[in-house]
Design a protein around this motif. Sequence first.
Motif, PDB file in Angstrom:
ATOM      1  N   LEU A  47     -17.636  15.794  64.753  1.00 33.29           N
ATOM      2  CA  LEU A  47     -17.942  15.970  66.171  1.00 33.29           C
ATOM      3  C   LEU A  47     -19.051  15.016  66.625  1.00 33.29           C
ATOM      4  CD1 LEU A  47     -17.816  19.847  66.644  1.00 33.29           C
ATOM      5  CD2 LEU A  47     -16.170  18.145  67.402  1.00 33.29           C
ATOM      6  N   LEU A  48     -20.058  14.829  65.774  1.00 35.15           N
ATOM      7  CA  LEU A  48     -21.122  13.881  66.106  1.00 35.15           C
ATOM      8  C   LEU A  48     -20.580  12.462  66.205  1.00 35.15           C
ATOM      9  CD1 LEU A  48     -24.242  15.003  64.085  1.00 35.15           C
ATOM     10  CD2 LEU A  48     -24.067  14.679  66.534  1.00 35.15           C
ATOM     11  N   ALA A  49     -19.722  12.096  65.271  1.00 32.63           N
ATOM     12  CA  ALA A  49     -19.136  10.754  65.298  1.00 32.63           C
ATOM     13  C   ALA A  49     -18.254  10.570  66.532  1.00 32.63           C
ATOM     14  CB  ALA A  49     -18.338  10.506  64.029  1.00 32.63           C
ATOM     15  N   LEU A  50     -17.499  11.603  66.882  1.00 35.66           N
ATOM     16  CA  LEU A  50     -16.650  11.538  68.070  1.00 35.66           C
ATOM     17  C   LEU A  50     -17.490  11.368  69.333  1.00 35.66           C
ATOM     18  CD1 LEU A  50     -13.779  11.884  69.295  1.00 35.66           C
ATOM     19  CD2 LEU A  50     -14.325  14.299  69.505  1.00 35.66           C
ATOM     20  N   ALA A  51     -18.569  12.120  69.437  1.00 32.89           N
ATOM     21  CA  ALA A  51     -19.435  12.015  70.616  1.00 32.89           C
ATOM     22  C   ALA A  51     -20.112  10.650  70.692  1.00 32.89           C
ATOM     23  CB  ALA A  51     -20.483  13.124  70.591  1.00 32.89           C
ATOM     24  N   SER A  52     -20.540  10.123  69.556  1.00 31.96           N
ATOM     25  CA  SER A  52     -21.196   8.810  69.589  1.00 31.96           C
ATOM     26  C   SER A  52     -20.204   7.708  69.952  1.00 31.96           C
ATOM     27  CB  SER A  52     -21.874   8.510  68.256  1.00 31.96           C
ATOM     28  OG  SER A  52     -20.925   8.335  67.243  1.00 31.96           O
ATOM     29  N   ASN A  53     -18.983   7.798  69.467  1.00 41.05           N
ATOM     30  CA  ASN A  53     -17.965   6.807  69.824  1.00 41.05           C
ATOM     31  C   ASN A  53     -17.585   6.907  71.302  1.00 41.05           C
ATOM     32  OD1 ASN A  53     -17.600   5.507  67.307  1.00 41.05           O
ATOM     33  ND2 ASN A  53     -16.443   7.266  66.588  1.00 41.05           N
ATOM     34  N   LEU A  54     -17.448   8.129  71.802  1.00 42.94           N
ATOM     35  CA  LEU A  54     -17.111   8.304  73.214  1.00 42.94           C
ATOM     36  C   LEU A  54     -18.245   7.870  74.130  1.00 42.94           C
ATOM     37  CD1 LEU A  54     -15.166  11.685  73.167  1.00 42.94           C
ATOM     38  CD2 LEU A  54     -14.251   9.396  73.499  1.00 42.94           C
ATOM     39  N   SER A  55     -19.491   8.046  73.689  1.00 46.99           N
ATOM     40  CA  SER A  55     -20.607   7.576  74.517  1.00 46.99           C
ATOM     41  C   SER A  55     -20.621   6.053  74.601  1.00 46.99           C
ATOM     42  CB  SER A  55     -21.942   8.096  73.978  1.00 46.99           C
ATOM     43  OG  SER A  55     -22.278   7.473  72.764  1.00 46.99           O
ATOM     44  N   PHE A  56     -20.250   5.398  73.523  1.00 46.98           N
ATOM     45  CA  PHE A  56     -20.160   3.934  73.567  1.00 46.98           C
ATOM     46  C   PHE A  56     -19.034   3.492  74.497  1.00 46.98           C
ATOM     47  CE2 PHE A  56     -18.562  -0.123  71.846  1.00 46.98           C
ATOM     48  CZ  PHE A  56     -19.679  -0.898  72.108  1.00 46.98           C
ATOM     49  N   ILE A  57     -17.914   4.172  74.456  1.00 48.37           N
ATOM     50  CA  ILE A  57     -16.804   3.843  75.347  1.00 48.37           C
ATOM     51  C   ILE A  57     -17.208   4.072  76.803  1.00 48.37           C
ATOM     52  CG2 ILE A  57     -14.485   4.590  76.060  1.00 48.37           C
ATOM     53  CD1 ILE A  57     -13.918   5.074  73.065  1.00 48.37           C
ATOM     54  N   CYS A  58     -17.947   5.133  77.064  1.00 49.76           N
ATOM     55  CA  CYS A  58     -18.398   5.423  78.432  1.00 49.76           C
ATOM     56  C   CYS A  58     -19.376   4.360  78.926  1.00 49.76           C
ATOM     57  CB  CYS A  58     -19.030   6.805  78.469  1.00 49.76           C
ATOM     58  SG  CYS A  58     -19.416   7.374  80.117  1.00 49.76           S
ATOM     59  N   ALA A  59     -20.298   3.937  78.066  1.00 46.04           N
ATOM     60  CA  ALA A  59     -21.242   2.885  78.452  1.00 46.04           C
ATOM     61  C   ALA A  59     -20.508   1.558  78.679  1.00 46.04           C
ATOM     62  CB  ALA A  59     -22.319   2.726  77.387  1.00 46.04           C
ATOM     63  N   ALA A  60     -19.506   1.276  77.858  1.00 51.13           N
ATOM     64  CA  ALA A  60     -18.720   0.062  78.046  1.00 51.13           C
ATOM     65  C   ALA A  60     -17.914   0.136  79.350  1.00 51.13           C
ATOM     66  CB  ALA A  60     -17.786  -0.155  76.861  1.00 51.13           C
ATOM     67  N   PHE A  61     -17.443   1.326  79.703  1.00 51.74           N
ATOM     68  CA  PHE A  61     -16.738   1.502  80.972  1.00 51.74           C
ATOM     69  C   PHE A  61     -17.671   1.245  82.152  1.00 51.74           C
ATOM     70  CE2 PHE A  61     -15.539   4.178  84.564  1.00 51.74           C
ATOM     71  CZ  PHE A  61     -14.285   3.663  84.834  1.00 51.74           C
ATOM     72  N   MET A  62     -18.926   1.673  82.028  1.00 54.73           N
ATOM     73  CA  MET A  62     -19.889   1.407  83.099  1.00 54.73           C
ATOM     74  C   MET A  62     -20.147  -0.087  83.242  1.00 54.73           C
ATOM     75  SD  MET A  62     -22.769   4.280  82.949  1.00 54.73           S
ATOM     76  CE  MET A  62     -22.345   5.920  82.500  1.00 54.73           C
ATOM     77  N   LEU A  63     -20.217  -0.775  82.120  1.00 53.42           N
ATOM     78  CA  LEU A  63     -20.375  -2.229  82.172  1.00 53.42           C
ATOM     79  C   LEU A  63     -19.164  -2.868  82.841  1.00 53.42           C
ATOM     80  CD1 LEU A  63     -21.920  -4.817  81.348  1.00 53.42           C
ATOM     81  CD2 LEU A  63     -20.640  -4.753  79.215  1.00 53.42           C
ATOM     82  N   LEU A  64     -17.975  -2.409  82.506  1.00 57.53           N
ATOM     83  CA  LEU A  64     -16.755  -2.932  83.120  1.00 57.53           C
ATOM     84  C   LEU A  64     -16.727  -2.639  84.620  1.00 57.53           C
ATOM     85  CD1 LEU A  64     -13.936  -4.236  82.669  1.00 57.53           C
ATOM     86  CD2 LEU A  64     -13.077  -1.899  82.483  1.00 57.53           C
TER      87      LEU A  64
END
Length: 169
Positions: free
Chosen positions: A97-114
Amino acid sequence: MTRLGKLQLVGPVTLMVSMLASEAVARALAYAPTSETLWYVNLKVFGIFKKSSVYLHDFIPYDARDYLPVVSAQLFVIIAPIFLVACLGLAFRHRLLLALASNLSFICAAFMLLGWYTDERHSQQASLVIVGALQGPNFYVLTTLLGASLLSFLISHFSYLSEYRSSTV
């Protein structure tokens, strides 16, 4: 859980804290609409949340503002569950669950950059060729979000790789 494992929380926590700060500034504007400082912080510092929220209208079919009393409701619908998954992973000591949340937070930050990049790419600035260069407070906020999310993303991958390596030897 190791100290390195707890660092996986850095990305989701940074994302949630910055989102709550953005909401707090937007709420403060309702009480002091003539404050130049609040307008500056809302538009320049947390402008990336506003730009990203605009692009989520295409992906989330309903207007989340009807159900949630927050300014960036679509973005809050994504960030709050990521933070909740991270907290559950820490509480139950569940590394996946921690790994899933950390990966999803990176995807969310990358989406904000996009979202920021596509918005800057389509804005007109005089007659010059448009070059989107992140500057000022938006740069600092987005760098913090991407850096924290990337750190937790890498730690989650390194911890799984080290566990796999130790189990095969």
